[in-house]
Design a protein around this motif. Structure first.
Motif, mmCIF file in Angstrom:
data_model
loop_
_atom_site.group_PDB
_atom_site.id
_atom_site.type_symbol
_atom_site.label_atom_id
_atom_site.label_comp_id
_atom_site.label_asym_id
_atom_site.label_seq_id
_atom_site.Cartn_x
_atom_site.Cartn_y
_atom_site.Cartn_z
ATOM 1 N N GLU A 28 -14.204 -30.509 -11.388
ATOM 2 C CA GLU A 28 -13.642 -30.562 -10.039
ATOM 3 C C GLU A 28 -13.955 -29.291 -9.245
ATOM 4 N N GLU A 29 -13.880 -28.141 -9.928
ATOM 5 C CA GLU A 29 -14.213 -26.888 -9.228
ATOM 6 C C GLU A 29 -15.676 -26.896 -8.782
ATOM 7 N N ASN A 30 -16.545 -27.460 -9.630
ATOM 8 C CA ASN A 30 -17.944 -27.593 -9.255
ATOM 9 C C ASN A 30 -18.076 -28.371 -7.953
ATOM 10 N N LEU A 31 -17.348 -29.496 -7.893
ATOM 11 C CA LEU A 31 -17.421 -30.316 -6.688
ATOM 12 C C LEU A 31 -16.905 -29.536 -5.485
ATOM 13 N N LEU A 32 -15.789 -28.830 -5.674
ATOM 14 C CA LEU A 32 -15.183 -28.111 -4.551
ATOM 15 C C LEU A 32 -16.104 -27.020 -3.997
ATOM 16 N N THR A 33 -16.881 -26.367 -4.872
ATOM 17 C CA THR A 33 -17.789 -25.338 -4.357
ATOM 18 C C THR A 33 -18.797 -25.953 -3.393
ATOM 19 N N GLY A 34 -19.081 -27.244 -3.577
ATOM 20 C CA GLY A 34 -20.038 -27.913 -2.688
ATOM 21 C C GLY A 34 -19.591 -27.916 -1.237
ATOM 22 N N ALA A 35 -18.271 -27.782 -1.023
ATOM 23 C CA ALA A 35 -17.748 -27.828 0.342
ATOM 24 C C ALA A 35 -17.661 -26.440 0.962
ATOM 25 N N TYR A 36 -18.300 -25.455 0.318
ATOM 26 C CA TYR A 36 -18.150 -24.065 0.773
ATOM 27 C C TYR A 36 -18.536 -23.870 2.240
ATOM 28 N N THR A 37 -19.602 -24.553 2.674
ATOM 29 C CA THR A 37 -20.096 -24.320 4.034
ATOM 30 C C THR A 37 -19.285 -25.051 5.099
ATOM 31 N N ARG A 38 -18.390 -25.940 4.657
ATOM 32 C CA ARG A 38 -17.630 -26.716 5.661
ATOM 33 C C ARG A 38 -16.347 -25.991 6.035
ATOM 34 N N ASN A 39 -16.051 -25.990 7.318
ATOM 35 C CA ASN A 39 -14.767 -25.435 7.748
ATOM 36 C C ASN A 39 -13.773 -26.581 7.837
ATOM 37 N N ALA A 81 -0.932 -3.627 -13.046
ATOM 38 C CA ALA A 81 -0.541 -5.010 -13.317
ATOM 39 C C ALA A 81 -0.585 -5.824 -12.030
ATOM 40 N N GLY A 82 -0.071 -5.231 -10.957
ATOM 41 C CA GLY A 82 -0.078 -5.939 -9.670
ATOM 42 C C GLY A 82 -1.489 -6.267 -9.227
ATOM 43 N N LEU A 83 -2.393 -5.295 -9.395
ATOM 44 C CA LEU A 83 -3.778 -5.489 -8.979
ATOM 45 C C LEU A 83 -4.430 -6.623 -9.771
ATOM 46 N N VAL A 84 -4.148 -6.655 -11.064
ATOM 47 C CA VAL A 84 -4.751 -7.686 -11.910
ATOM 48 C C VAL A 84 -4.255 -9.071 -11.497
ATOM 49 N N ILE A 85 -2.970 -9.175 -11.223
ATOM 50 C CA ILE A 85 -2.423 -10.470 -10.812
ATOM 51 C C ILE A 85 -3.061 -10.906 -9.493
ATOM 52 N N LEU A 86 -3.182 -9.950 -8.585
ATOM 53 C CA LEU A 86 -3.795 -10.226 -7.287
ATOM 54 C C LEU A 86 -5.230 -10.737 -7.460
ATOM 55 N N LEU A 87 -6.001 -10.044 -8.301
ATOM 56 C CA LEU A 87 -7.391 -10.423 -8.522
ATOM 57 C C LEU A 87 -7.490 -11.796 -9.177
ATOM 58 N N ALA A 88 -6.599 -12.038 -10.156
ATOM 59 C CA ALA A 88 -6.632 -13.324 -10.850
ATOM 60 C C ALA A 88 -6.360 -14.456 -9.860
ATOM 61 N N LEU A 89 -5.381 -14.264 -8.984
ATOM 62 C CA LEU A 89 -5.079 -15.292 -7.989
ATOM 63 C C LEU A 89 -6.272 -15.498 -7.068
ATOM 64 N N PHE A 90 -6.865 -14.386 -6.648
ATOM 65 C CA PHE A 90 -8.015 -14.460 -5.744
ATOM 66 C C PHE A 90 -9.156 -15.252 -6.379
ATOM 67 N N PHE A 91 -9.440 -14.965 -7.651
ATOM 68 C CA PHE A 91 -10.560 -15.638 -8.312
ATOM 69 C C PHE A 91 -10.276 -17.099 -8.624
ATOM 70 N N GLN A 92 -9.037 -17.390 -9.013
ATOM 71 C CA GLN A 92 -8.741 -18.749 -9.466
ATOM 72 C C GLN A 92 -8.366 -19.689 -8.319
ATOM 73 N N LYS A 93 -7.728 -19.157 -7.274
ATOM 74 C CA LYS A 93 -7.104 -20.055 -6.307
ATOM 75 C C LYS A 93 -7.806 -20.158 -4.956
ATOM 76 N N THR A 94 -8.627 -19.175 -4.591
ATOM 77 C CA THR A 94 -9.216 -19.247 -3.253
ATOM 78 C C THR A 94 -10.637 -19.801 -3.312
ATOM 79 N N ALA A 95 -11.076 -20.333 -2.159
ATOM 80 C CA ALA A 95 -12.428 -20.892 -2.098
ATOM 81 C C ALA A 95 -13.461 -19.786 -2.295
ATOM 82 N N THR A 96 -13.190 -18.614 -1.737
ATOM 83 C CA THR A 96 -14.129 -17.499 -1.904
ATOM 84 C C THR A 96 -14.210 -17.077 -3.370
#
Lengths: 268, 345
Positions: free
Chosen positions: A104-115, B193-208
């Protein structure tokens, strides 16, 4: 005559400043078409797709002559990011899933360019799952541990998430069982008919490719040596013999092969 | 097959655990033992902070960023000097307000630095050998070391977080004399610890964050679906720069901002080898193991060596981490938590 969706005009591609790989390739893909680029190893199929999708730079290649138009506009100065935003996505040869990300994450990365909003993305995700029900059952698995067919589906699904009008599909049959290949091509055909996605398809598996495409070009040594409607190519004697492995009766001698080579030069 | 692979790892773990328990068995007082343990953990937290920066950049671009230590020094210098200068420049009260503003500005500087590095170092080297990139980061290291002195000066500067450096006694009722713990160290641990939690959330939960992980896995495929590599590199170097700033702040507050910070940062190397080059939790746990290991070795292994073979006995702290890393390379090259190479056969 209407402008084609994609037209490639006499492009030449040079790798590393010295290696000339494409020697003036021209073809076009009409809106809603499935066009096949056929040819053996090293013919230049992948290079052609990369030239269109602007992925040559990472391989130290560049387009030195000719130009490429998409919807009537020059696209040869764009980045891949811009191109994906305009609706042209390549699915690379050998699937190239993100092995440590879930399906699913693979699929979601596909939408990276879409706003797009979360709702729209979820809708796209559901659509992909509707076309590839198998992916839904494996959505949480790390894609590196899924089967080859599932990875190919993930790669195509990932491209679909970008909401493309055109997909450049590089060798989707590679390393897959014939049954899975048929399954994937059925879905491609479905996508073409129902989502109006046009396809440019690079394939070595000539028989399957011609079965599912409308038009075909045969590449050899960086040149297009033959083109035609898929059905007429499939019934062409030379194509049958050299690409489909069907010969008409008794075995041919080397002399005939040489004759064919001569004739091909003349064609080019 | 699995047993064969895990055997040496388990053996090494057992030796380490035995080493950890040995002082207790041989009768050092529990209170003192715990003090050493906690001191080691605190040092480990600091190593972890630097190691995090290495891991971030390695994950996203496959570049081994030699300059991480120099970035820590540069960020710490910026923070210390800005906090000193700002009150004079704009009349902001010295102390906490100036420090806060200096922190924000220093973070901005690190982001700017990331952008510049991507533009003039990484972009021209796209699709070159990894060795070329390693050499480039080596160049960046020396540039930052020198340039930092050019702008900020080369003295030893203080970062005053306003926390008392006096150790506090805890658990006095449980042990005779209690355990000495520095408040500053505790706060450093909380920040890490705070920084690690922040980074983990950033990597796992955001599109970026997801895009960053995608690039780490297969940058060609990431590019093919329209993820712009240049932008991703700027982001990841900026994040690593921010992590360097936090590490520089905590370290600078403890030891003073000085040139040796950049060298201390090299301790992060054995940490990433131990924890795995691609694992954020690995950087943390690796840092803790190294920190505790070297303190324990220094305190408890030194004296017996002196007694038995009449050695000088010092300096164990300096080599212990590297020897441990070497042993780990032999038994488990991907580190404790490194991503296993997934191969289809």
């Amino acid at each position: 005559m209407t402008t084609p969706l994609l037209s490639v005009n006499g492009i030449e591609v040079i790798y590393n400043h010295v290696i000339l790989v494409l020697k003036g390739v021209s073809f076009s893909v009409p809106e809603g078409g499935i066009v096949a680029l056929l040819g053996g190893n090293g013919a230049g199929k992948t290079t052609t797709l990369r030239a269109v999708s602007r992925l040559l730079k990472g391989e130290r290649g560049e387009v030195t002559k000719g130009y490429i138009e998409y919807k009537g506009e020059r696209i040869d100065a764009l980045t891949t990011y811009d191109l994906v935003k305009r609706g042209v996505v390549q699915v690379m040869e050998g699937r190239h899933c993100f092995a440590h990300l879930s399906v699913e994450e693979n699929l979601l990365t596909g939408a990276y360019t879409r706003n797009a909003s979360k709702g729209e993305i979820d809708a796209s995700l559901e659509k992909v799952y509707a076309y590839f029900p198998r992916l839904k059952t494996r959505r949480t698995s790390q894609s590196g541990y899924t089967s080859g067919g599932e990875q190919q589906m993930t790669a195509i699904g990932r491209a679909l998430m970008a909401h493309p009008t055109m997909i450049l599909l590089d060798e989707p049959s590679m390393g897959l069982a014939p049954q899975i290949v048929e399954e994937i091509f059925e879905i491609v055909k479905d996508l073409n008919a129902r989502e109006r996605v046009s396809f440019l398809l690079a394939e070595q598996n000539t028989s399957v490719a011609l079965k599912y495409s409308n038009y075909g070009y045969i590449l050899e040594n960086g040149r297009i040596v033959m083109d035609g409607e898929a059905s007429s190519l499939a019934s062409n004697e030379d194509v049958k013999e050299f690409y489909l492995g069907v010969s008409s009766g008794e075995r041919k001698s080397f002399r005939d092969a040489k004759f064919y080579k001569r004739r091909k030069r003349w064609l080019a | 097959m699995a047993a064969k692979k895990n055997g040496p790892v388990i053996a090494l773990g057992a030796v380490l655990a035995a080493g950890l328990a040995a002082p207790l068995v041989t009768g050092s007082p529990l209170g003192f033992y715990l003090e050493v343990l906690i001191g080691g953990l605190m040092a480990g937290v600091l190593y972890s902070l630097v190691a995090l920066g290495f891991v971030l950049i390695f994950k996203a671009s496959g570049v081994f960023n030699f300059a991480q230590g120099a970035m820590v020094l540069f960020a710490a210098l910026a923070l210390a000097r800005l906090a000193e200068w700002l009150p004079a420049w704009i009349g902001i009260p010295a102390g906490f307000p100036a420090l806060t503003l200096a922190f924000v500005l220093a973070a901005g500087i690190m982001v700017g630095l990331a952008w510049v590095i991507e533009r003039i170092v990484l972009r021209p080297l796209v699709a070159q050998d990894p060795v070329a990139l390693l050499m480039a980061t080596l160049g960046v290291t020396f540039f930052l070391d020198g340039f930092g002195q050019t702008i900020w000066g080369s003295d030893i500067y203080k970062i005053d977080l306003g926390i008392s450096k006096d150790p506090t006694m805890i658990l006095e009722s449980m042990f005779q004399g209690g355990i000495l713990v520095s408040k500053e160290d505790l706060i450093a641990a909380v920040i890490a610890a705070g920084l690690v939690i922040l980074l983990a959330l950033f990597f796992q939960k955001t599109a970026t964050g997801r895009a960053l992980r995608a690039v780490a896995d297969d940058h060609q495929a990431a590019q093919s679906i329209g993820i712009p590599l240049n932008r991703i590199w700027v982001i990841v170097w900026a994040v690593a720069g921010f992590v360097a700033l936090v590490a520089g702040m905590v370290w600078g507050a403890k030891l003073g901002v000085q040139f040796s910070l950049a060298q201390l940062a090299l301790k992060a190397l054995p940490v990433v080898i131990l924890g795995g080059f691609t694992s954020i939790p690995g950087a943390i746990i690796g840092g803790l193991i190294i920190g505790v290991g070297e303190k324990m070795a220094e305190v408890f292994l030194g004296p017996p060596l002196v007694k038995m073979w009449d050695l000088a006995g010092g300096g164990i702290e300096n080599w212990f981490a590297y020897v441990l890393a070497l042993l780990f390379l032999m038994v488990r090259p991907e580190g404790l938590f490194g991503e296993k190479h997934i191969d289809r056969v």
